[in-house]
Design an enzyme around this catalytic site. Structure first.
Site, PDB file in Angstrom:
ATOM      1  N   GLN A 122     -76.363  13.951 -51.759  1.00 49.18           N
ATOM      2  CA  GLN A 122     -76.915  15.192 -52.305  1.00 49.18           C
ATOM      3  C   GLN A 122     -78.196  15.583 -51.568  1.00 49.18           C
ATOM      4  O   GLN A 122     -78.773  16.633 -51.838  1.00 49.18           O
ATOM      5  CB  GLN A 122     -77.208  15.008 -53.805  1.00 49.18           C
ATOM      6  CG  GLN A 122     -75.985  14.638 -54.621  1.00 49.18           C
ATOM      7  CD  GLN A 122     -76.333  14.246 -56.043  1.00 49.18           C
ATOM      8  OE1 GLN A 122     -76.470  15.093 -56.912  1.00 49.18           O
ATOM      9  NE2 GLN A 122     -76.497  12.948 -56.285  1.00 49.18           N
ATOM     10  N   ASP A 125     -81.927  15.752 -46.031  1.00 48.08           N
ATOM     11  CA  ASP A 125     -82.952  15.244 -45.111  1.00 48.08           C
ATOM     12  C   ASP A 125     -82.412  14.640 -43.820  1.00 48.08           C
ATOM     13  O   ASP A 125     -83.185  14.214 -42.962  1.00 48.08           O
ATOM     14  CB  ASP A 125     -83.840  14.220 -45.830  1.00 48.08           C
ATOM     15  CG  ASP A 125     -83.027  13.101 -46.511  1.00 48.08           C
ATOM     16  OD1 ASP A 125     -81.939  12.747 -45.996  1.00 48.08           O
ATOM     17  OD2 ASP A 125     -83.476  12.597 -47.561  1.00 48.08           O
ATOM     18  N   HIS A 140     -75.020  19.213 -50.262  1.00 46.69           N
ATOM     19  CA  HIS A 140     -75.912  20.382 -50.365  1.00 46.69           C
ATOM     20  C   HIS A 140     -76.427  20.858 -49.012  1.00 46.69           C
ATOM     21  O   HIS A 140     -77.404  21.597 -48.945  1.00 46.69           O
ATOM     22  CB  HIS A 140     -77.093  20.046 -51.288  1.00 46.69           C
ATOM     23  CG  HIS A 140     -76.668  19.709 -52.695  1.00 46.69           C
ATOM     24  ND1 HIS A 140     -77.275  18.732 -53.449  1.00 46.69           N
ATOM     25  CD2 HIS A 140     -75.663  20.223 -53.455  1.00 46.69           C
ATOM     26  CE1 HIS A 140     -76.669  18.656 -54.638  1.00 46.69           C
ATOM     27  NE2 HIS A 140     -75.690  19.548 -54.656  1.00 46.69           N
ATOM     28  N   CYS A 202     -77.921  39.352 -34.585  1.00 44.27           N
ATOM     29  CA  CYS A 202     -77.671  40.600 -35.317  1.00 44.27           C
ATOM     30  C   CYS A 202     -78.859  41.120 -36.107  1.00 44.27           C
ATOM     31  O   CYS A 202     -78.770  42.175 -36.744  1.00 44.27           O
ATOM     32  CB  CYS A 202     -76.478  40.410 -36.266  1.00 44.27           C
ATOM     33  SG  CYS A 202     -76.880  39.463 -37.748  1.00 44.27           S
ATOM     34  N   SER A 240     -79.806   8.383 -57.773  1.00 43.92           N
ATOM     35  CA  SER A 240     -79.609   9.716 -58.354  1.00 43.92           C
ATOM     36  C   SER A 240     -79.506   9.621 -59.869  1.00 43.92           C
ATOM     37  O   SER A 240     -78.793   8.762 -60.396  1.00 43.92           O
ATOM     38  CB  SER A 240     -78.344  10.375 -57.800  1.00 43.92           C
ATOM     39  OG  SER A 240     -78.123  11.626 -58.432  1.00 43.92           O
ATOM     40  N   ASN A 265     -80.272   3.041 -59.903  1.00 42.44           N
ATOM     41  CA  ASN A 265     -81.284   4.095 -59.981  1.00 42.44           C
ATOM     42  C   ASN A 265     -82.425   3.654 -60.886  1.00 42.44           C
ATOM     43  O   ASN A 265     -82.193   3.053 -61.938  1.00 42.44           O
ATOM     44  CB  ASN A 265     -80.663   5.382 -60.544  1.00 42.44           C
ATOM     45  CG  ASN A 265     -81.622   6.561 -60.484  1.00 42.44           C
ATOM     46  OD1 ASN A 265     -81.946   7.047 -59.403  1.00 42.44           O
ATOM     47  ND2 ASN A 265     -82.091   7.021 -61.631  1.00 42.44           N
ATOM     48  N   GLY A 267     -84.704   4.345 -63.633  1.00 42.88           N
ATOM     49  CA  GLY A 267     -84.743   5.311 -64.716  1.00 42.88           C
ATOM     50  C   GLY A 267     -83.353   5.714 -65.160  1.00 42.88           C
ATOM     51  O   GLY A 267     -82.349   5.410 -64.506  1.00 42.88           O
TER      52      GLY A 267
END
Length: 291
Positions: A122, A125, A140, A202, A240, A265, A267
């Site tokens: 996701q 970077d 993304h 353009c 994530s 992860n 948390g």
């Protein structure tokens, strides 16, 4: 080149060292997987010095009241684009210099060994690409590419930096604070005189090849990722909280297929109530322990 330096923990939430029992559980999970589907998020890149949005205490939302640019605002408003590109221009040299950490390298090695069937990130970077991962989808997009909204012409972000410099030879701005996805904090006064180039082909609007907030991932890409998931026998989520639906939908699909799901992860995440395994450790600390 990959940095061998110690991890940068500025933007990593506090957590305990990996529990030996958890290491054993993840080892068992990975050993039993033949075609592992991996999804990574911002928490895999925080150890490379890139902040995330949601981490408790250290994420952008915890540190400031700033929010990322919305897709509709970027497309509609010239001043929003000016603000975005000015901040991005200042932040680019640092953001583009970030290097993969141990977690990125481990996943690349798993791919080489034939253990990792497909990687979906996701993140925008390019750190998985820098690490050498190839069986990969950037869900993304990637900030290292820029395209024209009118004609579709693409250029490298590094090339655009030269256009910015040529258009703004005397423009200078000191950044205060760094945000995820390569931009920094600037005042409206600093942004006011920044010149933004148009498409060289353009004259259209240039946009990073990134799914901004409020935009959607193409159906073609979503279908492709679902196909890779269908070929897999297990799913690992690394770094994530899966708060964004564009990624979460694949965890829902994995649950529907009754695939075992492991979550690594710091948390809570949206998967905690149905994951087979939940680990609360740093990706760059736990993943290298798995053989």
């Amino acid at each position: 080149s990959v940095s061998r330096a110690s991890p940068n923990l500025t933007f990593v939430p506090a957590c305990l060292p990996p529990d030996p029992v958890e290491v054993e559980e993840l080892q068992h999970f990975v050993s039993n997987s033949k075609r592992l589907f991996v999804m990574t998020g911002a928490g895999i890149s925080t150890e490379s010095g890139i902040p995330d949005y949601r981490s408790e205490g250290v994420g952008l939302y915890a540190r400031t009241d700033r929010r990322p640019v919305q897709h509709a605002e970027f497309v509609r408003s010239a001043s929003a684009r000016q603000r975005y590109w000015a901040r991005n221009f200042v932040g680019w040299p640092q953001f583009s210099s970030h290097q993969p950490n141990k977690a990125h390298l481990v996943l690349r090695d798993w791919e080489k060994l034939g253990k990792l069937h497909w990687l979906v990130t996701q993140n925008v970077d390019a750190l998985h690409t820098k690490a050498g991962s190839q069986r990969m989808t950037e869900l993304h997009g990637c900030t290292h590419r820029v395209f024209c909204l009118a004609c579709g012409d693409q250029i490298l972000r590094s090339e655009l930096q030269e256009h910015f410099e040529a258009l703004n030879p005397t423009w200078k701005a000191e950044a205060f604070g760094v945000a995820p996805d390569g931009d920094v904090f600037l005042t409206d006064e600093q942004v006011r005189n920044f010149q933004v180039p148009a498409c060289r082909k353009c004259g259209g609007i240039l946009k990073p090849d990134v799914t901004f907030f409020g935009d959607t991932v193409s159906q073609e890409k979503v279908s492709f990722v679902h196909q890779r998931l269908a070929e897999s026998d297990s799913m690992l989520v690394a770094g994530s909280s899966m708060q964004v639906y564009s990624g979460y939908r694949f965890a829902l699909a994995a649950r529907e297929k009754k695939l075992p799901i492991a979550v690594l992860n710091i948390g809570p995440t949206r998967l905690d109530h149905f994951a087979s395994l939940k680990l609360n450790s740093r990706c760059g600390e736990l993943l290298p322990l798995i053989v």
